[in-house]
Write an enzyme that holds these catalytic residues in place. Sequence first.
Site, PDB file in Angstrom:
ATOM      1  N   PHE A 204      -0.595 -19.400 -24.153  1.00 55.04           N
ATOM      2  CA  PHE A 204      -1.216 -20.177 -25.232  1.00 55.04           C
ATOM      3  C   PHE A 204      -1.952 -19.235 -26.186  1.00 55.04           C
ATOM      4  O   PHE A 204      -1.687 -19.212 -27.391  1.00 55.04           O
ATOM      5  CB  PHE A 204      -2.152 -21.246 -24.653  1.00 55.04           C
ATOM      6  CG  PHE A 204      -2.960 -21.966 -25.711  1.00 55.04           C
ATOM      7  CD1 PHE A 204      -2.375 -22.404 -26.893  1.00 55.04           C
ATOM      8  CD2 PHE A 204      -4.322 -22.216 -25.529  1.00 55.04           C
ATOM      9  CE1 PHE A 204      -3.133 -23.056 -27.873  1.00 55.04           C
ATOM     10  CE2 PHE A 204      -5.074 -22.868 -26.491  1.00 55.04           C
ATOM     11  CZ  PHE A 204      -4.469 -23.284 -27.670  1.00 55.04           C
TER      12      PHE A 204
ATOM     13  N   ASP B  93       1.876 -23.028 -16.304  1.00 58.24           N
ATOM     14  CA  ASP B  93       0.656 -23.663 -16.793  1.00 58.24           C
ATOM     15  C   ASP B  93      -0.201 -24.051 -15.592  1.00 58.24           C
ATOM     16  O   ASP B  93       0.250 -24.795 -14.708  1.00 58.24           O
ATOM     17  CB  ASP B  93       1.014 -24.895 -17.636  1.00 58.24           C
ATOM     18  CG  ASP B  93      -0.187 -25.347 -18.439  1.00 58.24           C
ATOM     19  OD1 ASP B  93      -1.269 -25.528 -17.834  1.00 58.24           O
ATOM     20  OD2 ASP B  93      -0.039 -25.490 -19.655  1.00 58.24           O
TER      21      ASP B  93
ATOM     22  N   LYS C 112      -8.768 -29.903 -18.778  1.00 54.85           N
ATOM     23  CA  LYS C 112      -7.789 -29.901 -17.675  1.00 54.85           C
ATOM     24  C   LYS C 112      -7.620 -28.492 -17.098  1.00 54.85           C
ATOM     25  O   LYS C 112      -7.525 -28.314 -15.882  1.00 54.85           O
ATOM     26  CB  LYS C 112      -6.423 -30.394 -18.176  1.00 54.85           C
ATOM     27  CG  LYS C 112      -6.340 -31.888 -18.369  1.00 54.85           C
ATOM     28  CD  LYS C 112      -4.912 -32.261 -18.714  1.00 54.85           C
ATOM     29  CE  LYS C 112      -4.774 -33.741 -18.976  1.00 54.85           C
ATOM     30  NZ  LYS C 112      -3.439 -34.088 -19.498  1.00 54.85           N
TER      31      LYS C 112
ATOM     32  N   ARG D 168      -5.561 -22.366   1.121  1.00 54.72           N
ATOM     33  CA  ARG D 168      -4.331 -22.334   1.929  1.00 54.72           C
ATOM     34  C   ARG D 168      -4.035 -20.934   2.453  1.00 54.72           C
ATOM     35  O   ARG D 168      -3.712 -20.758   3.625  1.00 54.72           O
ATOM     36  CB  ARG D 168      -3.147 -22.849   1.103  1.00 54.72           C
ATOM     37  CG  ARG D 168      -1.825 -22.885   1.857  1.00 54.72           C
ATOM     38  CD  ARG D 168      -0.691 -23.494   1.030  1.00 54.72           C
ATOM     39  NE  ARG D 168      -0.386 -22.733  -0.156  1.00 54.72           N
ATOM     40  CZ  ARG D 168       0.410 -21.652  -0.194  1.00 54.72           C
ATOM     41  NH1 ARG D 168       0.986 -21.215   0.911  1.00 54.72           N
ATOM     42  NH2 ARG D 168       0.624 -21.010  -1.323  1.00 54.72           N
TER      43      ARG D 168
ATOM     44  N   TYR E 174     -15.411 -26.893 -23.259  1.00 48.96           N
ATOM     45  CA  TYR E 174     -15.455 -25.547 -22.681  1.00 48.96           C
ATOM     46  C   TYR E 174     -16.688 -25.393 -21.785  1.00 48.96           C
ATOM     47  O   TYR E 174     -16.572 -25.046 -20.612  1.00 48.96           O
ATOM     48  CB  TYR E 174     -15.472 -24.530 -23.820  1.00 48.96           C
ATOM     49  CG  TYR E 174     -15.424 -23.092 -23.373  1.00 48.96           C
ATOM     50  CD1 TYR E 174     -14.234 -22.513 -22.928  1.00 48.96           C
ATOM     51  CD2 TYR E 174     -16.561 -22.284 -23.417  1.00 48.96           C
ATOM     52  CE1 TYR E 174     -14.187 -21.176 -22.541  1.00 48.96           C
ATOM     53  CE2 TYR E 174     -16.515 -20.952 -23.033  1.00 48.96           C
ATOM     54  CZ  TYR E 174     -15.326 -20.404 -22.600  1.00 48.96           C
ATOM     55  OH  TYR E 174     -15.285 -19.086 -22.215  1.00 48.96           O
TER      56      TYR E 174
ATOM     57  N   THR F 177     -17.738 -10.637 -24.931  1.00 53.61           N
ATOM     58  CA  THR F 177     -17.071  -9.354 -24.687  1.00 53.61           C
ATOM     59  C   THR F 177     -16.000  -9.140 -25.749  1.00 53.61           C
ATOM     60  O   THR F 177     -15.350 -10.093 -26.180  1.00 53.61           O
ATOM     61  CB  THR F 177     -16.466  -9.357 -23.268  1.00 53.61           C
ATOM     62  OG1 THR F 177     -17.526  -9.570 -22.342  1.00 53.61           O
ATOM     63  CG2 THR F 177     -15.777  -8.044 -22.949  1.00 53.61           C
TER      64      THR F 177
END
Length: 315
Positions: A37, A59, A92, A107, A146, A176
Amino acid sequence: MPLKRILVTGGAGFLGSHLCDRLVSSGDEVICLDNFFTGSKDNVAHLLSNPHFEIVRHDLVNPILLEADQIYNFACPASPVHYQYNPVKTVKTNVLGTINMLGLAKRVRARILQASTSEVYGDPNEHPQKESYWGHVNPIGIRSCYDEGKRVAETLMMDYHRQNGVDIRIVRIFNTYGPRMAVNDGRVVSNFIVQALRNQPITIYGDGKQTRSFCYVSDLIEGVWRLMSTEGLTGPVNIGNPNEFTIRELADTVVSLTGSRSEIVHLPLPQDDPVQRRPDISLAKEKLGWQPQVPLKEGLVRTIEYFEKRLSETN
Ligand code: NAD
Ligand code: UDP
């Protein structure tokens, strides 16, 4: 010592690609995961022929099955222009993406480091900001996707740690800058340098009295790597440069270092733009033996060289 396999999400982005460099040069195996992106294959092109480096287009909002010993979760657009382009997607990425990576870490029993941000402090009432400060964040503003996304990501990290014993690290990264920021990134350092090199107006938002503390990328990567490699410290740990400048001072420095003919113009200040920001880095100094080495002018000179080359290639 056996090779570690390390997953870097957002590995084709600005910070992620420098992290991939650092890990590959330490002899580790790196899987770079990105949806491109805001990142670019150009940032990791020099690593593609290295047998210890792999790239996966994916994604993060969708689960993925991989094996790894460590995960650096850096996927998320970081510039306000890009994270506000599709704010629901930003939430998301921070929430579903972080859950997916924590599920993976659980896991395969990997250690996972979350790239959090000084934005969790919002428009801070405490200055400089210590890790103990809870912040002053607008939950319904244009930066919230954000800021609040990253705050939930921190919450998820702590809850997977407490509930499932996942081995976590949280780093709060302050502004940064450096080579490999995209020309159209939209954050202040790259904007000012690109504008100065093109002799176009330098766009200061507001009166330019707001402050930020700018950390050069090599310092940031060293701090992040040390946090991942330190036992018994979950964080959050602030990593940033405590030298604070006004945006006007930054503009003047960039104009003088580039010898630009650009004029300075003032544009409206975006909503909820933090007035001041400076990290307290006592914790990183004490626990990681870390402090930044590269002063602003030196870092700017290196970044200007990078953008000069980039712009000459595209002209
Ligand atoms: P960047 O935009 O250059 O890199 C982000 C990378 O994540 C890009 O390669 C992008 O393509 C990728 N990405 C975004 N959404 C994704 C998704 N859903 N799935 C897979 N990949 C995705 O930004 P950066 O400056 O390198 O920031 C990297 C991380 O560090 C981010 O998490 C950011 O929030 C954090 N951070 C950066 C700074 C800074 O000053 N650079 C400050 C605080 C926090
Ligand atoms: N800014 C500016 N001109 C620009 C881009 C940003 O004056 O072209 C200002 C912005 O309003 C903010 C500061 O510079 O006060 C840092 O902005 P950036 O987007 O780099 O990071 P953040 O606000 O997330 O710290």
